[in-house]
Design an enzyme around this catalytic site. Structure first.
Site, short mmCIF file in Angstrom:
data_model
loop_
_atom_site.label_atom_id
_atom_site.label_comp_id
_atom_site.label_asym_id
_atom_site.label_seq_id
_atom_site.Cartn_x
_atom_site.Cartn_y
_atom_site.Cartn_z
N LYS A 14 -9.11 2.77 -2.71
CA LYS A 14 -9.59 2.45 -1.66
C LYS A 14 -10.97 2.78 -1.16
O LYS A 14 -11.09 4.02 -1.20
CB LYS A 14 -8.63 2.85 -0.50
CG LYS A 14 -8.85 1.99 0.89
CD LYS A 14 -7.61 2.16 1.84
CE LYS A 14 -7.56 1.61 3.04
NZ LYS A 14 -6.24 2.02 3.93
N CYS B 245 -5.57 -3.02 2.50
CA CYS B 245 -5.36 -2.85 4.13
C CYS B 245 -6.75 -3.33 4.57
O CYS B 245 -7.19 -4.51 4.49
CB CYS B 245 -5.07 -1.36 4.29
SG CYS B 245 -4.22 -1.31 6.10
N GLU C 268 0.97 -1.19 0.02
CA GLU C 268 -0.01 -0.09 0.05
C GLU C 268 1.04 1.12 -0.15
O GLU C 268 1.85 1.30 0.80
CB GLU C 268 -1.24 -0.31 1.19
CG GLU C 268 -1.70 1.29 1.42
CD GLU C 268 -2.52 1.12 2.60
OE1 GLU C 268 -3.66 1.86 2.48
OE2 GLU C 268 -2.26 0.37 3.40
#
Length: 307
Positions: A129, A163, A42
């Site tokens: 995200k 994540c 990430e």
């Protein structure tokens, strides 16, 4: 049988050019070792500003914090920028499909994004995200369902979940429903407990899980960069913990902590097929008469001009 790779390495925070150069070298290394897919952590390009508060408290912002944000924003990349073109070139030159964590700038907003770059088709996905975690929401915007896609490659169907999106059950279900086989999980979570989540996902989805986290130390940041909290591991901001797991829950590589490395594993999709004998969360082990999921894949624009 295909060979996949997970990159555990430090970015160069706020320096997109230097991080891109490092990525090019790592892609070449993966190719030299026979890898066909390389999953980066990430925010590898742009940086993950761990421990930084950007001068904020409830109802209060500082000028220093705005300066910090300006540097962070200036270190982000755009989808049509030179960094992406260099990554596309590296992917093509070395024949490696790349999943790259970046900080993407669109207009005046930053997004935490996973780029999917094909050696034959270039940039094929920018997976933003959906839910920045906690104070990430201060500096990152929200993605939408329009980038929630998986895609076919010569070695399997690839999808990325970033994540703590991996803790969202409906997000995972949406990925399984799209037939993901190689489930990529770029992350900044370096806790030992992360392996339990990745193992669960491998078993739940009967997928290969490729989780990539940075090994990042304080000296990667500019000397004048402030850290606003006491970091639990001293000068080590992210310890890594990257790993690769197969659809039966078997760990094929990792987890590795406290060093930069590249993890490799051979992937046989027949393993996934065999694993579905007794479980398919979107098929014979589902109950659509009781539970159902609707996914909105429309692009969410704040302003629409019509004539």
């Amino acid at each position: 049988m295909s060979k996949v790779a997970v990159i555990q390495s430090a970015s160069v925070p706020f320096d997109a050019e230097a991080s891109t150069k490092k990525a090019e070298e790592l892609i070449a290394e993966v190719a030299a070792n026979g890898g066909e897919l390389a999953v980066f952590p990430e925010a590898f390009i742009g940086g993950y500003p761990k421990g930084t508060a950007f001068g904020t408290a409830v109802g209060y912002r500082t000028e220093r914090g705005r300066d910090e944000y300006a540097r962070y924003s200036n270190g982000a990349i755009t989808l049509d920028g030179p960094e992406v073109q260099r990554l596309v070139q590296a992917s093509s030159e070395h024949g490696v499909f790349v999943v790259m964590g970046v900080i993407e700038r669109l207009g005046n907003t930053l997004y935490c994004t996973a780029l999917h770059i094909s050696p034959t088709s270039g940039l094929v996905e920018n997976r933003r995200k959906l839910m920045p975690t906690a104070t990430e929401r201060l500096v990152w915007g929200y993605g939408d369902g329009s980038t929630l896609e998986t895609m076919d490659t010569p070695f399997g169907r690839v999808g990325s979940v970033i994540c703590w999106e991996n803790y969202m059950p409906l997000m995972r279900q949406a990925m399984y429903a799209q037939g993901v086989q190689l489930y990529c999980a770029p992350t900044a979570d370096d806790r030992a407990t992360w392996q339990a989540s990745m193992t669960h996902i491998a078993l739940e989805g009967r997928v290969f899980v490729l989780s990539a986290c940075q090994y990042l130390t304080r000296d990667a940041f500019p000397s004048d960069h402030p850290f606003d909290v006491e970091l639990p591991h001293g000068d080590v901001l992210m310890r890594g913990g990257s790993l690769i797991i197969d659809p039966s829950g078997k760990v094929l590589a990792g987890p590795v902590f406290d060093e930069e490395t590249i993890l490799y594993a051979d992937v046989d999709l027949e393993t996934k097929t065999r694993a579905h004998l007794d479980f398919d969360t979107v098929g014979h082990y589902s109950r659509p008469d009781v539970f159902s999921l609707t996914v909105n894949t429309r692009r969410a624009d704040s302003v629409t001009f019509t004539s």
